[in-house]
Design a protein around this motif. Sequence first.
Motif, PDB file in Angstrom:
ATOM      1  N   LYS A   1       0.838  -1.220   0.000  1.00 22.22           N
ATOM      2  CA  LYS A   1       0.000   0.000   0.000  1.00 22.22           C
ATOM      3  C   LYS A   1       0.867   1.262   0.000  1.00 22.22           C
ATOM      4  O   LYS A   1       0.556   2.235  -0.691  1.00 22.22           O
ATOM      5  N   ALA A   2       1.958   1.233   0.778  1.00 24.27           N
ATOM      6  CA  ALA A   2       2.859   2.391   0.848  1.00 24.27           C
ATOM      7  C   ALA A   2       3.533   2.630  -0.498  1.00 24.27           C
ATOM      8  O   ALA A   2       3.714   3.787  -0.925  1.00 24.27           O
ATOM      9  N   LEU A   3       3.887   1.549  -1.199  1.00 19.88           N
ATOM     10  CA  LEU A   3       4.525   1.667  -2.514  1.00 19.88           C
ATOM     11  C   LEU A   3       3.598   2.357  -3.507  1.00 19.88           C
ATOM     12  O   LEU A   3       4.002   3.286  -4.218  1.00 19.88           O
ATOM     13  N   PHE A   4       2.347   1.928  -3.545  1.00 20.94           N
ATOM     14  CA  PHE A   4       1.400   2.508  -4.500  1.00 20.94           C
ATOM     15  C   PHE A   4       0.996   3.931  -4.107  1.00 20.94           C
ATOM     16  O   PHE A   4       0.712   4.756  -4.981  1.00 20.94           O
ATOM     17  N   LYS A   5       0.998   4.210  -2.814  1.00 23.51           N
ATOM     18  CA  LYS A   5       0.735   5.577  -2.353  1.00 23.51           C
ATOM     19  C   LYS A   5       1.839   6.509  -2.848  1.00 23.51           C
ATOM     20  O   LYS A   5       1.578   7.617  -3.337  1.00 23.51           O
ATOM     21  N   LYS A   6       3.071   6.048  -2.746  1.00 23.00           N
ATOM     22  CA  LYS A   6       4.221   6.823  -3.252  1.00 23.00           C
ATOM     23  C   LYS A   6       4.110   7.037  -4.754  1.00 23.00           C
ATOM     24  O   LYS A   6       4.385   8.124  -5.267  1.00 23.00           O
ATOM     25  N   ALA A   7       3.690   5.974  -5.480  1.00 21.50           N
ATOM     26  CA  ALA A   7       3.543   6.072  -6.938  1.00 21.50           C
ATOM     27  C   ALA A   7       2.481   7.101  -7.317  1.00 21.50           C
ATOM     28  O   ALA A   7       2.664   7.878  -8.258  1.00 21.50           O
TER      29      ALA A   7
ATOM     30  N   ILE B   1       6.350   1.650 -11.712  1.00 22.03           N
ATOM     31  CA  ILE B   1       6.749   0.840 -10.566  1.00 22.03           C
ATOM     32  C   ILE B   1       7.394  -0.421 -11.138  1.00 22.03           C
ATOM     33  O   ILE B   1       6.773  -1.134 -11.930  1.00 22.03           O
ATOM     34  N   PHE B   2       8.628  -0.680 -10.746  1.00 20.35           N
ATOM     35  CA  PHE B   2       9.297  -1.895 -11.204  1.00 20.35           C
ATOM     36  C   PHE B   2       9.515  -2.826 -10.017  1.00 20.35           C
ATOM     37  O   PHE B   2      10.114  -2.432  -9.012  1.00 20.35           O
ATOM     38  N   ILE B   3       9.000  -4.054 -10.119  1.00 22.82           N
ATOM     39  CA  ILE B   3       9.157  -5.041  -9.050  1.00 22.82           C
ATOM     40  C   ILE B   3       9.980  -6.208  -9.591  1.00 22.82           C
ATOM     41  O   ILE B   3       9.512  -6.991 -10.418  1.00 22.82           O
ATOM     42  N   ASP B   4      11.214  -6.292  -9.136  1.00 29.91           N
ATOM     43  CA  ASP B   4      12.091  -7.396  -9.535  1.00 29.91           C
ATOM     44  C   ASP B   4      11.805  -8.611  -8.649  1.00 29.91           C
ATOM     45  O   ASP B   4      11.242  -8.465  -7.558  1.00 29.91           O
ATOM     46  N   GLU B   5      12.187  -9.788  -9.114  1.00 32.88           N
ATOM     47  CA  GLU B   5      11.962 -11.030  -8.355  1.00 32.88           C
ATOM     48  C   GLU B   5      10.495 -11.123  -7.918  1.00 32.88           C
ATOM     49  O   GLU B   5      10.177 -11.389  -6.754  1.00 32.88           O
ATOM     50  N   PHE B   6       9.608 -10.888  -8.868  1.00 28.28           N
ATOM     51  CA  PHE B   6       8.169 -10.781  -8.571  1.00 28.28           C
ATOM     52  C   PHE B   6       7.606 -12.060  -7.972  1.00 28.28           C
ATOM     53  O   PHE B   6       6.654 -12.030  -7.191  1.00 28.28           O
TER      54      PHE B   6
ATOM     55  N   THR C   1      -3.320 -10.257  -2.161  1.00 26.66           N
ATOM     56  CA  THR C   1      -4.611  -9.563  -2.104  1.00 26.66           C
ATOM     57  C   THR C   1      -4.412  -8.050  -2.149  1.00 26.66           C
ATOM     58  O   THR C   1      -5.131  -7.327  -2.855  1.00 26.66           O
ATOM     59  N   ALA C   2      -3.412  -7.556  -1.408  1.00 26.61           N
ATOM     60  CA  ALA C   2      -3.124  -6.111  -1.407  1.00 26.61           C
ATOM     61  C   ALA C   2      -2.700  -5.648  -2.791  1.00 26.61           C
ATOM     62  O   ALA C   2      -3.132  -4.590  -3.269  1.00 26.61           O
ATOM     63  N   MET C   3      -1.882  -6.458  -3.457  1.00 31.23           N
ATOM     64  CA  MET C   3      -1.437  -6.125  -4.820  1.00 31.23           C
ATOM     65  C   MET C   3      -2.623  -6.082  -5.783  1.00 31.23           C
ATOM     66  O   MET C   3      -2.745  -5.156  -6.593  1.00 31.23           O
ATOM     67  N   LEU C   4      -3.507  -7.057  -5.688  1.00 35.82           N
ATOM     68  CA  LEU C   4      -4.701  -7.098  -6.554  1.00 35.82           C
ATOM     69  C   LEU C   4      -5.576  -5.868  -6.318  1.00 35.82           C
ATOM     70  O   LEU C   4      -6.072  -5.258  -7.269  1.00 35.82           O
ATOM     71  N   ASN C   5      -5.768  -5.509  -5.050  1.00 30.10           N
ATOM     72  CA  ASN C   5      -6.609  -4.352  -4.727  1.00 30.10           C
ATOM     73  C   ASN C   5      -6.022  -3.068  -5.295  1.00 30.10           C
ATOM     74  O   ASN C   5      -6.765  -2.216  -5.809  1.00 30.10           O
TER      75      ASN C   5
ATOM     76  N   ILE D   1      -3.898  -2.735  -7.908  1.00 22.12           N
ATOM     77  CA  ILE D   1      -3.951  -2.733  -9.378  1.00 22.12           C
ATOM     78  C   ILE D   1      -5.383  -2.516  -9.858  1.00 22.12           C
ATOM     79  O   ILE D   1      -5.636  -1.749 -10.790  1.00 22.12           O
ATOM     80  N   ASP D   2      -6.341  -3.159  -9.207  1.00 19.60           N
ATOM     81  CA  ASP D   2      -7.751  -2.996  -9.601  1.00 19.60           C
ATOM     82  C   ASP D   2      -8.259  -1.596  -9.297  1.00 19.60           C
ATOM     83  O   ASP D   2      -9.239  -1.145  -9.887  1.00 19.60           O
ATOM     84  N   GLY D   3      -7.568  -0.893  -8.396  1.00 21.31           N
ATOM     85  CA  GLY D   3      -7.988   0.464  -8.047  1.00 21.31           C
ATOM     86  C   GLY D   3      -7.521   1.511  -9.044  1.00 21.31           C
ATOM     87  O   GLY D   3      -7.906   2.672  -8.947  1.00 21.31           O
ATOM     88  N   PHE D   4      -6.704   1.091 -10.019  1.00 23.57           N
ATOM     89  CA  PHE D   4      -6.254   2.047 -11.038  1.00 23.57           C
ATOM     90  C   PHE D   4      -7.436   2.568 -11.831  1.00 23.57           C
ATOM     91  O   PHE D   4      -8.321   1.815 -12.226  1.00 23.57           O
ATOM     92  N   GLU D   5      -7.441   3.853 -12.084  1.00 21.82           N
ATOM     93  CA  GLU D   5      -8.412   4.429 -13.002  1.00 21.82           C
ATOM     94  C   GLU D   5      -7.790   4.481 -14.382  1.00 21.82           C
ATOM     95  O   GLU D   5      -6.579   4.455 -14.528  1.00 21.82           O
ATOM     96  N   GLN D   6      -8.620   4.565 -15.408  1.00 21.60           N
ATOM     97  CA  GLN D   6      -8.098   4.656 -16.770  1.00 21.60           C
ATOM     98  C   GLN D   6      -7.170   5.863 -16.889  1.00 21.60           C
ATOM     99  O   GLN D   6      -7.527   6.967 -16.497  1.00 21.60           O
ATOM    100  N   GLY D   7      -5.989   5.605 -17.411  1.00 20.38           N
ATOM    101  CA  GLY D   7      -5.049   6.692 -17.670  1.00 20.38           C
ATOM    102  C   GLY D   7      -4.570   7.397 -16.421  1.00 20.38           C
ATOM    103  O   GLY D   7      -4.340   8.591 -16.432  1.00 20.38           O
ATOM    104  N   ASN D   8      -4.412   6.644 -15.317  1.00 20.05           N
ATOM    105  CA  ASN D   8      -4.016   7.297 -14.070  1.00 20.05           C
ATOM    106  C   ASN D   8      -2.516   7.574 -13.988  1.00 20.05           C
ATOM    107  O   ASN D   8      -2.056   8.155 -13.016  1.00 20.05           O
ATOM    108  N   GLY D   9      -1.745   7.131 -14.964  1.00 20.23           N
ATOM    109  CA  GLY D   9      -0.329   7.489 -15.013  1.00 20.23           C
ATOM    110  C   GLY D   9       0.595   6.567 -14.254  1.00 20.23           C
ATOM    111  O   GLY D   9       1.740   6.921 -13.990  1.00 20.23           O
TER     112      GLY D   9
END
Length: 198
Positions: A60-66, A74-79, A102-106, A108-116
């Motif tokens: 959650k903190a990673l996506f908040k920063k993004a 966002i690049f996640i190595d060793e996924f 589950t947190a990752m799915l939430n 990604i699914d929370g992205f809006e179209q063209g959110n950058g």
Amino acid sequence: QKYKKEGIRPTKGIILEGPPGNGKTIFAKALAEETDIKFIATRGADFQSAMMSMGSRKIKALFKKARKNKPCIIFIDEFDGIGERRSYAGTGVDKENNRIITAMLNEIDGFEQGNGILVIAATNSYDSLDYALIRPGRFDLKFTIGNPDFNTRIKLIEIDTKNKVLEEYLTATKLAETFENLSCSAIETILNEASMTA
């Protein structure tokens, strides 16, 4: 923005998969530089924790920063370290891994179209990833970064021997034939060690 105007959903995620040592991380960095946007790099191990629910908080903190730094990649190595198929055996490790996915799915699914925000994940073990993560609509695109072909090996050898003195019989073509089925990093390492030995 162009896609949004046309009613097209932009890609949310890209998976780069293939054997280690062939530049998956470099490809992601190059894309960020070419598009002149921010690049946030992390790896699967960064989300693993002995404390329960800490991994999902880190996601959650990673996506908040993004979101604060968009547009960004966002690049996640060793996924596979966090995206491995969920298990319901009931152990603490399994429960924590399930929470992270589950947190990752939430997110990604929370992205809006063209959110950058674009997520690029790299893995050496695509087949081990959770099906929910790699289903269409999340990580839509998958590119396999395999070991270099003959012509690519020649180019790599030319780059890696640029400041090295080779015997006349050691042409890039000759070496490329010898280095069949080796990764980019293996080729560079052999040439470097050969120089040290010489």
